[in-house]
Every structure is written in C-alpha cells, then in structure tokens.
Design a protein around this motif. Structure first.
Motif, PDB file in Angstrom:
ATOM      1  N   GLY A 183      32.183  -2.350  94.913  1.00  0.00           N
ATOM      2  CA  GLY A 183      31.640  -3.638  95.321  1.00  0.00           C
ATOM      3  C   GLY A 183      32.281  -4.220  96.572  1.00  0.00           C
ATOM      4  N   ILE A 184      31.538  -5.109  97.212  1.00  0.00           N
ATOM      5  CA  ILE A 184      31.960  -5.743  98.456  1.00  0.00           C
ATOM      6  C   ILE A 184      31.827  -7.257  98.337  1.00  0.00           C
ATOM      7  CG2 ILE A 184      31.472  -6.007 100.930  1.00  0.00           C
ATOM      8  CD1 ILE A 184      30.272  -3.134 100.798  1.00  0.00           C
ATOM      9  N   LEU A 185      32.868  -7.966  98.790  1.00  0.00           N
ATOM     10  CA  LEU A 185      32.864  -9.425  98.862  1.00  0.00           C
ATOM     11  C   LEU A 185      32.882  -9.843 100.323  1.00  0.00           C
ATOM     12  CD1 LEU A 185      33.320 -12.373  97.752  1.00  0.00           C
ATOM     13  CD2 LEU A 185      35.772 -11.855  97.821  1.00  0.00           C
ATOM     14  N   VAL A 186      31.981 -10.744 100.697  1.00  0.00           N
ATOM     15  CA  VAL A 186      31.949 -11.313 102.047  1.00  0.00           C
ATOM     16  C   VAL A 186      31.937 -12.827 101.926  1.00  0.00           C
ATOM     17  CG1 VAL A 186      30.546 -11.590 104.124  1.00  0.00           C
ATOM     18  CG2 VAL A 186      30.809  -9.335 103.110  1.00  0.00           C
ATOM     19  N   THR A 187      32.767 -13.502 102.740  1.00  0.00           N
ATOM     20  CA  THR A 187      32.823 -14.958 102.693  1.00  0.00           C
ATOM     21  C   THR A 187      32.803 -15.564 104.087  1.00  0.00           C
ATOM     22  OG1 THR A 187      35.240 -15.254 102.813  1.00  0.00           O
ATOM     23  CG2 THR A 187      34.303 -14.763 100.644  1.00  0.00           C
ATOM     24  N   THR A 229      34.453 -15.671 112.068  1.00  0.00           N
ATOM     25  CA  THR A 229      34.882 -14.576 111.219  1.00  0.00           C
ATOM     26  C   THR A 229      34.213 -14.649 109.853  1.00  0.00           C
ATOM     27  OG1 THR A 229      36.853 -15.880 110.693  1.00  0.00           O
ATOM     28  CG2 THR A 229      37.130 -14.066 112.249  1.00  0.00           C
ATOM     29  N   LEU A 230      33.884 -13.489 109.332  1.00  0.00           N
ATOM     30  CA  LEU A 230      33.418 -13.337 107.966  1.00  0.00           C
ATOM     31  C   LEU A 230      34.430 -12.449 107.257  1.00  0.00           C
ATOM     32  CD1 LEU A 230      29.654 -12.718 108.795  1.00  0.00           C
ATOM     33  CD2 LEU A 230      30.672 -14.819 107.925  1.00  0.00           C
ATOM     34  N   ALA A 231      35.012 -12.962 106.182  1.00  0.00           N
ATOM     35  CA  ALA A 231      36.009 -12.187 105.449  1.00  0.00           C
ATOM     36  C   ALA A 231      35.332 -11.044 104.710  1.00  0.00           C
ATOM     37  CB  ALA A 231      36.760 -13.078 104.471  1.00  0.00           C
ATOM     38  N   TRP A 232      36.023  -9.902 104.690  1.00  0.00           N
ATOM     39  CA  TRP A 232      35.484  -8.676 104.097  1.00  0.00           C
ATOM     40  C   TRP A 232      36.505  -8.093 103.133  1.00  0.00           C
ATOM     41  CZ3 TRP A 232      31.101  -5.558 104.684  1.00  0.00           C
ATOM     42  CH2 TRP A 232      31.220  -4.243 104.241  1.00  0.00           C
ATOM     43  N   ALA A 233      36.102  -7.883 101.895  1.00  0.00           N
ATOM     44  CA  ALA A 233      36.995  -7.275 100.910  1.00  0.00           C
ATOM     45  C   ALA A 233      36.188  -6.351 100.024  1.00  0.00           C
ATOM     46  CB  ALA A 233      37.680  -8.341 100.071  1.00  0.00           C
ATOM     47  N   SER A 234      36.791  -5.195  99.674  1.00  0.00           N
ATOM     48  CA  SER A 234      36.033  -4.220  98.898  1.00  0.00           C
ATOM     49  C   SER A 234      36.953  -3.374  98.027  1.00  0.00           C
ATOM     50  CB  SER A 234      35.231  -3.306  99.838  1.00  0.00           C
ATOM     51  OG  SER A 234      34.503  -2.346  99.101  1.00  0.00           O
ATOM     52  N   HIS A 235      36.373  -2.879  96.936  1.00  0.00           N
ATOM     53  CA  HIS A 235      37.052  -1.885  96.125  1.00  0.00           C
ATOM     54  C   HIS A 235      36.849  -0.482  96.700  1.00  0.00           C
ATOM     55  CE1 HIS A 235      38.078  -4.963  93.386  1.00  0.00           C
ATOM     56  NE2 HIS A 235      36.912  -5.090  92.787  1.00  0.00           N
ATOM     57  N   ASN A 236      36.029  -0.383  97.727  1.00  0.00           N
ATOM     58  CA  ASN A 236      35.839   0.873  98.460  1.00  0.00           C
ATOM     59  C   ASN A 236      36.525   0.722  99.822  1.00  0.00           C
ATOM     60  OD1 ASN A 236      35.058   3.128  99.858  1.00  0.00           O
ATOM     61  ND2 ASN A 236      32.852   2.706  99.769  1.00  0.00           N
ATOM     62  N   PRO A 237      37.681   1.319 100.032  1.00  0.00           N
ATOM     63  CA  PRO A 237      38.421   1.110 101.276  1.00  0.00           C
ATOM     64  C   PRO A 237      37.722   1.651 102.507  1.00  0.00           C
ATOM     65  CG  PRO A 237      39.431   2.863  99.982  1.00  0.00           C
ATOM     66  CD  PRO A 237      38.392   2.243  99.114  1.00  0.00           C
ATOM     67  N   ASP A 238      36.668   2.446 102.328  1.00  0.00           N
ATOM     68  CA  ASP A 238      35.978   3.041 103.470  1.00  0.00           C
ATOM     69  C   ASP A 238      34.594   2.456 103.723  1.00  0.00           C
ATOM     70  OD1 ASP A 238      38.087   4.859 103.996  1.00  0.00           O
ATOM     71  OD2 ASP A 238      37.355   6.190 102.409  1.00  0.00           O
TER      72      ASP A 238
END
Length: 285
Positions: A183-187, A229-238
C-alpha cells in the motif's frame, strides 16, 4: 466597493484575490467558508482565510495527488480519501477502472457547497456507484476501520484547525496499519519554501511506520511559493521507482486524458531539489 480576499499563510507576506462576486459565506461548525468569483481564477474557495481550490488550476493538484500513487501501485482496487470534500480527488480516482473508493469528509457543508458551486470538481463523482461517502472524522475512521486499502490519499487543509490532527505520528501509524502489503499513503504537505517545518515534521513523524518515505512535487500557481510537496510513504520501498514504460502502458490502457499528469512527469516528480531534501534532516517541533 471592491472586496479583496487575502490569504496570510506565511509570515511577512500575503496574496489577495479580488472577489468580483461573493457566492457563499458561512462560518460552519468546523471552519469559515467563503466561495467567490474572480475574473481570472474563476470560482475560488477559502477555508479559514486560506485558498483551498480554484476553477482554473485545481486539475494540477488533483491529478498529481491521485494518479501518481494509483499508477505507482499498479494494481490498486480499494482507495481511501481522507478529506477532499470538493470532490476533485474523488473525480480523478474514479476515472480509473475497477476501483472502489471510500471518501471520509468531516464537514458535509463543504461537499454540499462544492457540488453547488464547483460542479466541475466532482463531475458527479459523489453519485458514482463505486463511491462510498462517509461523513465523519477521518482520524477516528482510520483508527477503527477493519477495511484495508491499496492507496490512502489525505487531501487535508494545512496543519491548523481541524486539519492539524491529520499531521500527527498517531494518524500516520493508523494509516500504515490499514494499508495493504504494498500500500501507498500520499498526503498534502504544503509549500516547503514557506512551510519548511511541514516537510521536517512529516518526515520524522511518518518515516517509522513505512518501508520507504519521501516526497514528490507539483507546481500549483495558487499555492504560491514554488513547488508544493506531497508526502509519500509505502510498504513497497520500490513503488516510486516504477519504470515510465510500464506506467505509460497502464495510463494508455485507462483511456482518459489528463492536463498535468503524464507518466514522464510522474517519474520526474520524485527528483527533489536540495532545499527540500535538506529539510528532511531537520528537527521535529
């Protein structure tokens, strides 16, 4: 007498827009809402004196906060939007085939006013059969839901007033807990030239709960100060490294046109200038 709506978001400077016609003005349960017309920008919305959206440039923000995480994931089926009451993000998300989208908005008045005064933002998305609209507290929703999401998009106001709780470590941890394996989180994360602390604080608070965390950028004229900026976080590092050729195949398969987003811009948006990457090394408040 001419009325000007001024935004004093940054210390020492502000921008003003001539309100050629006030369409709506109300102090709701949660925030002060003004909708007005400007000859150049079209219809505009401010919440607590801060510009949220305009007819003229909304597509830039809405396309980039929506399509980048969905195309980066590559197989998103279940998307969650926190905030986004103007309907722009929902509109873009539901342009993708086979996506079910839940949108959680705390203030029903924002949705009602947006549907009335900004119909092109949502373009009927709130009535789409794949839309699940929840009027409620996004903070509470992510803590209590049993659902899992491939993509979470937080389309919030800045970290003041009701939007402040959506910039906390606890909220980011709860988002992490309800994301799928890749999953990917964007804020929404502000304009770092003026709102430097937002990058620093978000990086420190969000990073512990994900395999990879960084930012990507979009230029929105209304959000003065250069890149947003849009923050980007994921459980998939690639996930942010997906090849432009693969992204283009998916983009063309969807069959819709965009005015800002392209697969090439998608890839390039993750290339950050040093003044932004240096902020990621700062201190939390």
């Amino acid at each position: 007498m001419t009325r000007w709506v001024s935004e004093s978001l940054y210390e020492g400077c502000h921008q003003s827009f001539r309100a050629d016609k006030i369409l709506y003005e109300e102090k709701t349960e949660h925030q002060e809402l003004i909708i007005f017309e400007n000859d150049y920008m079209g219809r505009m919305m401010t919440l607590d004196g801060i510009v949220q959206t305009t007819d003229r440039d909304e597509f830039m923000y809405h396309e980039m906060i929506s399509h980048v995480p969905i195309f980066a994931h590559g197989d998103a089926k279940n998307v969650l939007i926190i905030g986004g009451g103007d309907g722009g993000v929902l509109r873009e998300v539901l342009r993708h085939k086979n996506i079910q989208c839940t949108i959680v908005e705390i203030d029903a008045s924002v949705i009602d006013m947006s549907k009335e005064f900004f119909p092109n933002h949502s373009k009927g998305a709130f009535e789409h059969p794949n839309c699940n609209l929840v009027i409620g507290d996004g903070l509470k929703f992510v803590k209590e839901t049993k659902d899992r999401f491939d993509v979470i998009i937080v389309d919030s106001t800045d970290p003041i007033g009701p939007g402040q709780v959506l910039f906390t470590a606890d909220f980011y941890q709860d988002c992490s807990n309800i994301l799928s394996d890749k999953g990917i989180l964007v804020t929404q994360n502000g304009v770092p030239f003026y709102q430097a602390d937002e990058v620093t604080n978000t990086y420190i608070r969000m990073s512990p709960y994900f395999d990879y965390m960084s930012f990507y950028v979009v230029a929105v004229p209304t959000y003065v100060g250069g890149f947003m900026t849009l923050a980007w976080a994921s459980h998939n590092p690639d996930a942010h490294k997906r090849d432009v050729i693969d992204i283009r195949k998916d983009y063309e398969a969807e069959g819709f046109k965009t005015k800002y987003y392209t697969p090439e811009i998608h890839v390039a948006s993750f290339a950050l200038p040093p003044y932004i990457t240096e902020l990621m090394q700062g201190r939390d408040e």
